[in-house]
Design an enzyme around this catalytic site. Structure first.
Site, PDB file in Angstrom:
ATOM      1  N   THR A  83       0.819  -1.220   0.000  1.00 37.86           N
ATOM      2  CA  THR A  83       0.000   0.000   0.000  1.00 37.86           C
ATOM      3  C   THR A  83       0.853   1.270   0.000  1.00 37.86           C
ATOM      4  O   THR A  83       1.874   1.350   0.678  1.00 37.86           O
ATOM      5  CB  THR A  83      -0.882  -0.012   1.267  1.00 37.86           C
ATOM      6  OG1 THR A  83      -1.638  -1.203   1.248  1.00 37.86           O
ATOM      7  CG2 THR A  83      -1.814   1.192   1.320  1.00 37.86           C
TER       8      THR A  83
ATOM      9  N   GLY B 221       2.858  -3.039   8.216  1.00 39.47           N
ATOM     10  CA  GLY B 221       3.000  -3.741   9.495  1.00 39.47           C
ATOM     11  C   GLY B 221       4.435  -4.194   9.705  1.00 39.47           C
ATOM     12  O   GLY B 221       5.093  -4.656   8.768  1.00 39.47           O
TER      13      GLY B 221
ATOM     14  N   GLU C 261      -6.226  -6.499   3.517  1.00 40.58           N
ATOM     15  CA  GLU C 261      -6.303  -7.701   2.646  1.00 40.58           C
ATOM     16  C   GLU C 261      -7.442  -7.537   1.627  1.00 40.58           C
ATOM     17  O   GLU C 261      -8.080  -8.508   1.227  1.00 40.58           O
ATOM     18  CB  GLU C 261      -6.522  -8.978   3.465  1.00 40.58           C
ATOM     19  CG  GLU C 261      -5.361  -9.379   4.333  1.00 40.58           C
ATOM     20  CD  GLU C 261      -4.189  -9.928   3.543  1.00 40.58           C
ATOM     21  OE1 GLU C 261      -4.359 -10.278   2.362  1.00 40.58           O
ATOM     22  OE2 GLU C 261      -3.086  -9.974   4.114  1.00 40.58           O
TER      23      GLU C 261
HETATM   24  C1  LIG Z   1      -3.975  -1.442  10.498  1.00 40.66           C
HETATM   25  C2  LIG Z   1      -3.624  -1.568   9.059  1.00 40.66           C
HETATM   26  C3  LIG Z   1      -2.646  -2.462   8.680  1.00 40.66           C
HETATM   27  C4  LIG Z   1      -2.261  -2.556   7.342  1.00 40.66           C
HETATM   28  N1  LIG Z   1      -1.204  -3.358   7.010  1.00 40.66           N
HETATM   29  C5  LIG Z   1      -0.717  -3.302   5.741  1.00 40.66           C
HETATM   30  C6  LIG Z   1       0.490  -3.973   5.408  1.00 40.66           C
HETATM   31  O1  LIG Z   1       1.142  -4.613   6.255  1.00 40.66           O
HETATM   32  N2  LIG Z   1       0.949  -3.882   4.134  1.00 40.66           N
HETATM   33  C7  LIG Z   1       0.269  -3.192   3.182  1.00 40.66           C
HETATM   34  O2  LIG Z   1       0.726  -3.162   2.045  1.00 40.66           O
HETATM   35  N3  LIG Z   1      -0.889  -2.545   3.467  1.00 40.66           N
HETATM   36  C8  LIG Z   1      -1.385  -2.568   4.724  1.00 40.66           C
HETATM   37  N4  LIG Z   1      -2.538  -1.881   5.038  1.00 40.66           N
HETATM   38  C9  LIG Z   1      -3.233  -1.136   4.002  1.00 40.66           C
HETATM   39  C10 LIG Z   1      -4.550  -1.762   3.598  1.00 40.66           C
HETATM   40  O3  LIG Z   1      -4.315  -2.939   2.892  1.00 40.66           O
HETATM   41  C11 LIG Z   1      -5.334  -0.722   2.795  1.00 40.66           C
HETATM   42  O4  LIG Z   1      -5.724   0.279   3.705  1.00 40.66           O
HETATM   43  C12 LIG Z   1      -6.526  -1.335   2.103  1.00 40.66           C
HETATM   44  O5  LIG Z   1      -6.098  -2.112   1.028  1.00 40.66           O
HETATM   45  C13 LIG Z   1      -7.517  -0.295   1.601  1.00 40.66           C
HETATM   46  O6  LIG Z   1      -6.906   0.671   0.855  1.00 40.66           O
HETATM   47  P1  LIG Z   1      -7.144   2.246   1.165  1.00 40.66           P
HETATM   48  O7  LIG Z   1      -6.883   2.456   2.606  1.00 40.66           O
HETATM   49  O8  LIG Z   1      -6.320   2.999   0.206  1.00 40.66           O
HETATM   50  O9  LIG Z   1      -8.658   2.461   0.909  1.00 40.66           O
HETATM   51  P2  LIG Z   1      -9.374   3.010  -0.449  1.00 40.66           P
HETATM   52  O10 LIG Z   1      -9.087   2.068  -1.550  1.00 40.66           O
HETATM   53  O11 LIG Z   1      -8.992   4.430  -0.635  1.00 40.66           O
HETATM   54  O12 LIG Z   1     -10.870   2.896  -0.001  1.00 40.66           O
HETATM   55  C14 LIG Z   1     -11.547   3.934   0.702  1.00 40.66           C
HETATM   56  C15 LIG Z   1     -13.050   3.744   0.551  1.00 40.66           C
HETATM   57  O13 LIG Z   1     -13.389   3.855  -0.824  1.00 40.66           O
HETATM   58  C16 LIG Z   1     -14.153   2.753  -1.244  1.00 40.66           C
HETATM   59  N5  LIG Z   1     -13.745   2.338  -2.604  1.00 40.66           N
HETATM   60  C17 LIG Z   1     -12.488   2.256  -3.119  1.00 40.66           C
HETATM   61  N6  LIG Z   1     -12.534   1.783  -4.370  1.00 40.66           N
HETATM   62  C18 LIG Z   1     -13.816   1.556  -4.660  1.00 40.66           C
HETATM   63  C19 LIG Z   1     -14.515   1.036  -5.784  1.00 40.66           C
HETATM   64  N7  LIG Z   1     -13.871   0.622  -6.872  1.00 40.66           N
HETATM   65  N8  LIG Z   1     -15.846   0.913  -5.718  1.00 40.66           N
HETATM   66  C20 LIG Z   1     -16.523   1.302  -4.615  1.00 40.66           C
HETATM   67  N9  LIG Z   1     -15.940   1.777  -3.517  1.00 40.66           N
HETATM   68  C21 LIG Z   1     -14.597   1.916  -3.535  1.00 40.66           C
HETATM   69  C22 LIG Z   1     -13.827   1.617  -0.270  1.00 40.66           C
HETATM   70  O14 LIG Z   1     -14.934   0.750  -0.138  1.00 40.66           O
HETATM   71  C23 LIG Z   1     -13.532   2.368   1.018  1.00 40.66           C
HETATM   72  O15 LIG Z   1     -14.723   2.531   1.745  1.00 40.66           O
HETATM   73  C24 LIG Z   1      -2.939  -1.795   6.375  1.00 40.66           C
HETATM   74  C25 LIG Z   1      -3.956  -0.927   6.748  1.00 40.66           C
HETATM   75  C26 LIG Z   1      -4.274  -0.786   8.069  1.00 40.66           C
HETATM   76  C27 LIG Z   1      -5.306   0.236   8.453  1.00 40.66           C
END
Ligand SMILES: Cc1cc2nc3c(=O)[nH]c(=O)nc-3n(C[C@H](O)[C@H](O)[C@H](O)COP(=O)(O)OP(=O)(O)OC[C@H]3O[C@@H](n4cnc5c(N)ncnc54)[C@H](O)[C@@H]3O)c2cc1C
Length: 689
Positions: free
Chosen positions: A183, A222, A472
């Site tokens: 991410t 993480g 995930e």
């Molecule tokens: C505690 C924690 C641990 C994590 N650990 C890791 C890690 O170890 N390694 C790593 O790589 N990542 C990690 N992550 C990242 C995590 O995988 C991402 O936060 C997740 O994939 C979602 O991406 P985003 O936060 O950019 O959300 P976004 O993709 O920006 O989503 C935000 C909102 O928009 C909506 N949305 C997005 N796209 C669409 C669509 N096409 N259609 C409809 N709605 C949509 C979603 O439903 C959501 O409600 C972690 C995150 C957290 C909070």
């Protein structure tokens, strides 16, 4: 209400105080009474007086128990024997991170439980360990998942033998703690748009890892803030071409990048690490942000299973396109999703156990001049908790099936199975984690004020589990993958293609959907009919087929004016409903199979009861859909509702046995509390009486 601080304890009736103490003490010594003070269980249920089902908890739990109970018991025993490793209620972020690390080190080096070897060879055992340690502390479960499933999993699944030879032991014994850095600040769900680059330098035979702008900083990673020494970094592979000014973008690949010195633990040159700080939950995991400034790594650090670069800078791959390579790369990472779906069911079991045990023992109000009744005797309370208990059983069997299929996929690499597991893991992860997140609120609320005491765990369970809906793969995004997959198979069907096992039902139900609902069966309302698995499954399948057919027509219609992306967005809610309907159908099918395969008649009857409740409750929840198309006539809709309520009541009568069959050890459900034992003395002791 008893005053908290009685100013003059001697002024009360001494005998009453003594007898109350004795009563509390006896509850303390025999904390889980089998015969409940049930008041009048029949309140408002006069028509429901049938003999209570006899449930043999041992037999039922024997059937539910996976083959790896022994290793789970080892985990529980280890933490029981090491109280200093148990997470206290109040702990700072930094202390929690250190404790979590010590817990993991203790588990691996002292208890000798080494999960990494099972990631590839015996995933069911790996998930069993994950389930057990996640119920000790969810942060620990996630910390372990980051180390073994994400960082370790990327090395063994995306790398080749040379990577296994070099890294396996260090990852296994925790000498090489690592991160999974996918991410970025600007891109989470849309992984294909990642911006970090890995440019090949043919002169030095190295890749240069760069963060081109702030939006490309790796975020939420993480293990990065404190403990990680390596990261598998997902970056665009850039190759120099014959034009010295141009580079070719070969798409997203994974690279092993050392981030801290192995001995001194100093951050390495060119790497910048920041702490993502205090989170809503999971504060035992150290999430951090990573920026790379021309960090050089050897060419060998490319995880080259699906694409490689030769010494002279030529790219080779057995997969012909960027999209195929990307799909293969992500396909290898579904294990994390399987683990989350499976662990989410464990959380639901835990919360349900606490809430149901409490609700059986807690008494409020009652008929005039009669003892108070257990709150679980209220129809509203049954409505909150009994369908949830039935769903927990349903999810248990569905996620066990997923784990089985995932293990088979790892063994056989069967292409169809890869597709099936991909969609099934996406759907189950999304559906189950969303359901559990909602249920945690219901459990807390159903325990009234005591549900709000931190010691009773709902707060941490809710906060720690909440993010299961996002990482995930965000649930809304994952459900769209399920819908996309269904549409693809639907089109293939009409072009004469085969449907894989999980999707096979669509062939038949699509045919029946295309004919009109049967006006005769639409009126059948007998209990035998409504409890017939054929009726239940047909109803679920009919709904899915109908949603699939109608959304396909709408997409076709809108795409002529809005284009593919616009049409998809116009139908998005419809698509999400389709995906959920499909997943519910798969869950029910697996539950029915589990009931039929259960060898013990008493356990089978108990399972049949909860399975019927699961099915009828879901049909009732969506009764508008069935009524709209006259799939059920009004009299049948009413009968479904009545029967679902009645089954809830029946389940309530065996609720104790049903939660006992989850077989959660006391140090997992943690009962220094009235919540599960009725021993209020344990609770009053806790606040210092
Ligand atoms: C505690 C924690 C641990 C994590 N650990 C890791 C890690 O170890 N390694 C790593 O790589 N990542 C990690 N992550 C990242 C995590 O995988 C991402 O936060 C997740 O994939 C979602 O991406 P985003 O936060 O950019 O959300 P976004 O993709 O920006 O989503 C935000 C909102 O928009 C909506 N949305 C997005 N796209 C669409 C669509 N096409 N259609 C409809 N709605 C949509 C979603 O439903 C959501 O409600 C972690 C995150 C957290 C909070």
């Amino acid at each position: 209400m008893e005053p908290r601080n009685n100013p003059n304890p001697a002024s009360g009736d001494d005998t009453e105080i003594v007898s109350r103490r004795i009563e509390r003490l006896s509850l303390h010594l025999n904390p889980i009474p089998r015969t409940l003070p049930d008041g009048d269980r029949q309140i408002g249920m006069a028509t429901c007086a049938r003999p209570k089902l006899e449930v043999d908890t041992g037999k039922l739990s024997g059937y539910m128990r996976g083959p790896h109970r022994d290793v789970q018991e080892k985990v529980f025993e280890y933490f029981e024997s090491r109280p200093e490793l148990q997470t206290p209620l109040e702990i700072s972020k930094n202390d929690h991170r250190e404790l979590c690390w010590r817990q993991l080190v203790g588990l691996v080096r002292e208890a000798g439980i080494k999960p990494f070897r099972y990631v590839a060879d015996d995933p069911a055992k790996y998930f069993a360990i994950l389930e057990a340690i996640g119920s000790v502390d969810m942060s620990l479960g996630i910390k372990m998942g980051v180390q073994y499933s994400l960082w370790g999993g990327s090395v063994i699944n995306l790398g080749t033998q040379k990577h296994k030879d070099k890294y396996f032991d260090g990852i296994d014994n925790l000498d090489y703690p690592g991160c999974f850095a996918m991410t970025e600040l600007h891109h989470g769900s849309n992984v294909q748009a990642l911006q970090t680059t890995a440019t090949f330098d043919p002169i030095t035979d190295e890749f240069i890892i760069n963060t081109p702008n702030d939006g490309a900083i790796k975020w939420w990673i993480g293990n990065a803030a404190v403990h990680g020494k390596f990261a598998s970094v997902f970056a665009r592979l850039m190759l120099p071409s014959h034009d010295p000014k141009a580079v070719s973008d070969m798409g997203v690949h994974a690279f092993i990048v050392p981030i801290r010195h192995l001995d001194t633990h100093e951050t390495l040159p060119g790497v910048e690490i920041h702490d993502c700080g205090q989170k809503v939950g999971l504060n035992g995991v150290d999430n951090g942000a990573l920026r790379f400034n021309s960090v050089r790594i050897p060419r060998d650090n490319l995880l080259n299973r699906f694409g490689d670069v030769s010494r002279d800078g030529k790219y080779t791959s057995s997969l012909p396109t960027v999209n195929k390579r990307f799909a293969a790369t992500l396909g290898e990472l579904v294990g994390g999703r399987v683990g989350l779906a499976y662990s989410s069911v464990a959380v639901l079991k835990l919360a349900g156990t606490i809430a149901i045990r409490y609700s059986l023992l807690r008494q409020q109000f009652g008929p005039p001049s009669k003892p108070e009744v257990s709150i679980l005797d209220y129809q509203s309370h049954q409505h909150k908790l009994m369908p949830m208990l039935a769903s927990t059983y349903a999810f248990h069997f569905a996620t066990s099936y997923l784990v089985e299929k995932y293990a088979e996929m790892k063994r056989t690499h069967d292409e169809q199975l890869v597709g099936d597991v991909h969609a099934l893991s996406a759907g189950l992860k999304a559906y189950v984690t969303s359901y559990t997140a909602r249920s945690l609120n219901v459990c807390r609320e159903s325990c009234g004020g005591h549900g709000y005491a931190a010691v009773n765990r709902f707060g941490t369970l809710r906060n720690d589990h909440d993010i299961f809906q996002t990482f995930e793969g965000d649930n809304t995004v994952l459900l769209q993958q399920v819908a996309g997959d269904l549409l693809k198979r639907y089109q293939e069907k009409f072009q004469g293609g085969a449907l894989t096992v999980t999707w096979n039902y669509l062939r038949e139900s699509m045919n029946s959907y295309l004919s009109q609902p049967n006006p005769v069966t639409a009126r059948w309302e007998g209990e035998d009919h409504l409890r017939d698995p054929k009726f239940q499954l047909d109803a679920f399948r009919y709904r899915t087929s109908r949603l699939l057919q109608s959304v396909a027509v709408r997409l076709r219609k809108h795409s002529t004016t809005l284009g593919g992306f616009g049409a998809w967005n116009r139908c998005l809610n419809h698509l999400l409903t389709l995906a959920e309907s499909h997943i519910e159908t798969v869950i029910l099918a697996k539950f029915i199979e589990a009931v039929q395969n259960c060898p013990d008649p008493s356990a089978r009857s108990a399972l049949k009861l909860v399975c019927d409740l699961y099915a009828l409750d879901r049909i009732w929840n969506d009764i508008g859909t069935y009524r709209n198309v006259d799939y059920v006539a009004p009299n049948k809709a009413k009968a479904i509702h009545k029967l679902a309520e009645y089954l809830s009541f029946q389940v309530r009568n065996v609720a104790r046995e049903l939660v006992d069959a989850f077989d959660l050890p006391d140090n997992v459900t943690r009962a220094p509390i009235a919540m599960q034992s009725g021993a209020y003395s344990q609770y009053t002791n806790y606040v210092g009486f």
